[in-house]
Design an enzyme around this catalytic site. Structure first.
Site, PDB file in Angstrom:
ATOM      1  N   ASP A 196      36.908  79.774  78.272  1.00 57.05           N
ATOM      2  CA  ASP A 196      37.835  80.907  78.141  1.00 57.05           C
ATOM      3  C   ASP A 196      36.996  82.163  78.375  1.00 57.05           C
ATOM      4  O   ASP A 196      36.240  82.586  77.502  1.00 57.05           O
ATOM      5  CB  ASP A 196      38.443  80.896  76.728  1.00 57.05           C
ATOM      6  CG  ASP A 196      39.335  82.113  76.453  1.00 57.05           C
ATOM      7  OD1 ASP A 196      39.514  82.937  77.369  1.00 57.05           O
ATOM      8  OD2 ASP A 196      39.832  82.237  75.314  1.00 57.05           O
ATOM      9  N   GLU A 214      45.897  80.874  81.227  1.00 62.89           N
ATOM     10  CA  GLU A 214      45.644  80.835  79.782  1.00 62.89           C
ATOM     11  C   GLU A 214      46.827  80.270  78.986  1.00 62.89           C
ATOM     12  O   GLU A 214      46.628  79.430  78.106  1.00 62.89           O
ATOM     13  CB  GLU A 214      45.254  82.234  79.288  1.00 62.89           C
ATOM     14  CG  GLU A 214      43.845  82.629  79.722  1.00 62.89           C
ATOM     15  CD  GLU A 214      43.567  84.128  79.659  1.00 62.89           C
ATOM     16  OE1 GLU A 214      44.411  84.856  79.102  1.00 62.89           O
ATOM     17  OE2 GLU A 214      42.522  84.566  80.166  1.00 62.89           O
ATOM     18  N   ASP A 264      50.230  86.357  73.477  1.00 62.35           N
ATOM     19  CA  ASP A 264      48.757  86.454  73.465  1.00 62.35           C
ATOM     20  C   ASP A 264      48.333  87.899  73.176  1.00 62.35           C
ATOM     21  O   ASP A 264      48.414  88.771  74.045  1.00 62.35           O
ATOM     22  CB  ASP A 264      48.226  85.995  74.834  1.00 62.35           C
ATOM     23  CG  ASP A 264      46.697  85.924  74.870  1.00 62.35           C
ATOM     24  OD1 ASP A 264      46.049  86.505  73.985  1.00 62.35           O
ATOM     25  OD2 ASP A 264      46.159  85.300  75.797  1.00 62.35           O
TER      26      ASP A 264
END
Length: 618
Positions: free
Chosen positions: A23, A186, A210
């Site tokens: 990530d 993501e 998010d």
């Protein structure tokens, strides 16, 4: 004799090389893998913590620090400390024009569509190089913790990242010595971490909320037969938990009757207050009152007041959710699951308002800081063929692209893209009056076309004669399920069109594919250095042409002395172009740009004043 790999961290025999999930975040980055128990696990190397701050510091002797130690320099040496580089990936100067004050380091502005560069000392860096330093640190930490080489990875990006931002992320991985098997959205990774989308029978519509330190986005995904489709994304790339901290600091400044300008000017005190605010925000997870002091400044706040301070910001994110649903053309009741991602979603008010808006409990069981990396590790496990329950769709074995100026390859379909697929880019002419454009199609992983395999070449003829940069040529690649590639070029203003078909994998063996991939990683550093030198030369040559053209057309508006000085800067740039030093070229471009900017502004002012003469403004 067969070689057997043993993982020293677990003592188990390794059947396959470990593929990690990464990530690469705006504020923090992290890396995860599938452990021997077949569960995804984040890596905490040498006790530094799971999160690696996405910060790079350049020391006076050229030494580079990444992560936890680099973050300390944000206060003491801000001009040589680069943060939030993800915001710059694949972006041009015009994209970030309104946000340039956000960065404490120098982002070079040459008033063009070129991709941004960052100046640190006398050196110029691209966001790709800087991101690669963060990825290199993650790779090193993973190798140290797992006691085994890590050369392959899945890297996540926001769902709204465009083709150029995704390619920049791939390039950064390659430069860090990683074979990037897949770029995954993501929200898709977060869904996988919750097991959503692993069952091919399942059909679901989900929302992924998010909220990180500096950015917010919401994605609406539809999952069918194990395929994730992004229906809509919305958000604000300059809204996050940092805004909650700022609201607390502003409240304390007001309550203590301090002057905000004085606090901002005192860098160290401002940083102490910001850190104390962050501490208070986190404390509200288990207490309702914070009562502390920094010097003579009282830092007192209760949870209710905190929620009042941030209510407006949280409401902004809810508005983004409404807009995303509208764009996806679905009702809130059609959302089956809501997944929370990002450290700032730990705030109780955020969870409460999101659950109320969607009318259902939210998923926050998995650590919101880690959920994306864990999902990336699951995707990596899928690609490694370790999950028999998931069907792996056919993918392209090598990247497909076209030749651009300076003999470089511009990737249009990256390797490992699912088949069938379609992708395209827009190009323009580089010479005034150009009526033909040669389109050469290549396959391979190297930056220079001479190292790749040529598939086809054709001419797009009959482009209307226009100044350089005016024609708009769309080049589309369509790769069908049988592996046939159709290349289509069309000039949008005139409708002139040309097509050709090729079979990319014809006459190429698996061993050759493997060798091409190996070469791309082995030569990544040299390839990127060459690419950057060629791009700098192309940019420099175009700058010289533009300035010389400007002087020819506007000699009446520029003094003889100014023309003489400009010529000196042009000569300096021409000398740099032959030097083979990309930093010298960028420096000369920067100097010529800075010197000539006032001429262009003066000319624009005169043109406006001439156009407005005799007209009244009401």
């Amino acid at each position: 004799m067969a070689k057997v790999s043993i993982n020293l961290a677990t003592g188990s025999i390794q059947k396959e090389e470990i593929i990690v999930g990464i990530d690469l975040g705006t504020t923090n980055s992290l890396v995860a893998f599938i452990n021997p128990d077949k569960n995804p696990q984040v890596i905490n190397d040498t006790g530094k913590g799971v999160l690696v701050p996405s910060v790079v510091h350049f020391g006076p002797a050229g030494e580079i620090t990444v992560g936890n130690e680099a973050r300390e320099y944000l206060v003491t040496d801000p001009q040589n400390t680069v943060f939030s580089v993800k915001r710059l990936l694949g972006r041009s100067y015009h994209d970030i024009e309104n946000y340039k004050d956000f960065f404490s380091y120098k982002v070079i502005d040459d008033d063009s569509e070129s991709l941004v560069k960052i100046k640190v000392g006398d050196k110029f860096y691209t966001p790709i190089e800087l991101s690669s330093l963060i990825l290199k640190e993650l790779k090193a930490r993973a190798e140290h913790a797992l006691k085994t080489p890590v050369n392959r990875a899945v890297i996540t990006v926001p769902a709204y990242f465009n083709d150029s931002q995704r390619q920049a992320t791939r390039d950064a991985g390659k430069l860090a010595g990683l074979d990037v098997l897949r770029i995954v959205n993501e929200p898709t990774a977060a869904s996988l971490a919750y097991g959503i989308g692993l069952n091919p029978e399942e059909t679901k519509t989900i929302a992924v909320y998010d909220l990180g330190g500096g950015t917010f986005d919401v994605s609406i995904l539809q999952i069918q037969n194990g395929i994730f489709e992004v229906l809509a994304t919305n958000g604000n790339t300059f809204l996050g938990g940092d805004d909650f901290d700022s609201a607390i600091v502003d409240y304390w400044i007001e309550k203590n009757q301090l002057n905000k300008a004085d606090i901002i000017a005192d860098n160290k005190l401002a940083q102490k207050l910001r850190l104390k605010a962050e501490e208070a925000k986190r404390a509200f997870a288990y207490q309702s009152l914070v009562n502390d002091k920094i010097g003579d400044i009282w830092c007192t706040l209760d949870r209710n007041t905190f929620e009042q301070l941030i209510l407006g910001k949280v409401q902004e994110t809810i508005t983004c959710c409404q807009n995303a649903l509208k764009d996806a053309k679905i009702e809130v009741g059609q959302i089956d699951e809501v997944i929370m991602v990002g450290g700032s979603t730990r705030t109780a008010l955020v969870k409460k308002m999101v659950a109320e808006f969607f009318g259902r409990p939210v998923h926050d069981e998995v650590n919101p800081d880690e959920v994306v990396a864990l999902g990336a590790a699951i995707q990596a496990d899928v690609l490694a063929g370790n999950r028999s329950d998931i069907l792996l769709l056919d993918v392209t074995p090598l990247s497909l692209g076209i030749e651009t100026m300076g003999g470089l390859m511009d990737v249009i379909i990256p390797r490992n893209s699912k088949v069938p697929t379609k992708a395209g880019r827009q190009y323009t002419t580089s010479i005034d009056g150009q009526v033909n454009m040669k389109i050469a199609v290549y396959q391979g992983e190297r930056d220079l076309i001479k190292e790749n395999r040529k598939l086809a070449e054709f001419d797009l003829k009959g482009i209307p004669s226009m100044p350089a940069g005016f024609p708009k040529v769309d080049i589309n690649f369509l790769l069908n399920a049988d592996g046939i590639l159709k290349i289509q070029a069309i000039e949008l203003r005139s409708g002139v069109k040309q097509e050709v078909e090729v079979k990319p994998t014809y006459g190429i063996t698996d061993d050759q594919v493997e060798q091409m991939l190996l070469d791309s990683i082995t030569h990544a550093k040299d390839d990127v250095s060459q690419r950057m030198l060629i791009e700098a030369r192309v940019e420099g040559e175009q700058m010289v042409k533009q300035v010389e053209g400007f002087l020819r057309k506007n000699s009446d508006f520029v003094s003889i002395a100014e023309i003489a000085d400009t010529t000196k800067y042009i000569d300096k740039l021409n000398a740099a172009l032959t030097s083979g030093d990309k930093d010298a070229i960028h420096k000369a471009i920067d100097e010529l740009n800075e010197f000539t900017r006032p001429f262009a502004e003066r000319l624009m002012d005169q043109a406006i004043s001439h156009a407005m003469k005799g007209k009244s403004i009401e």
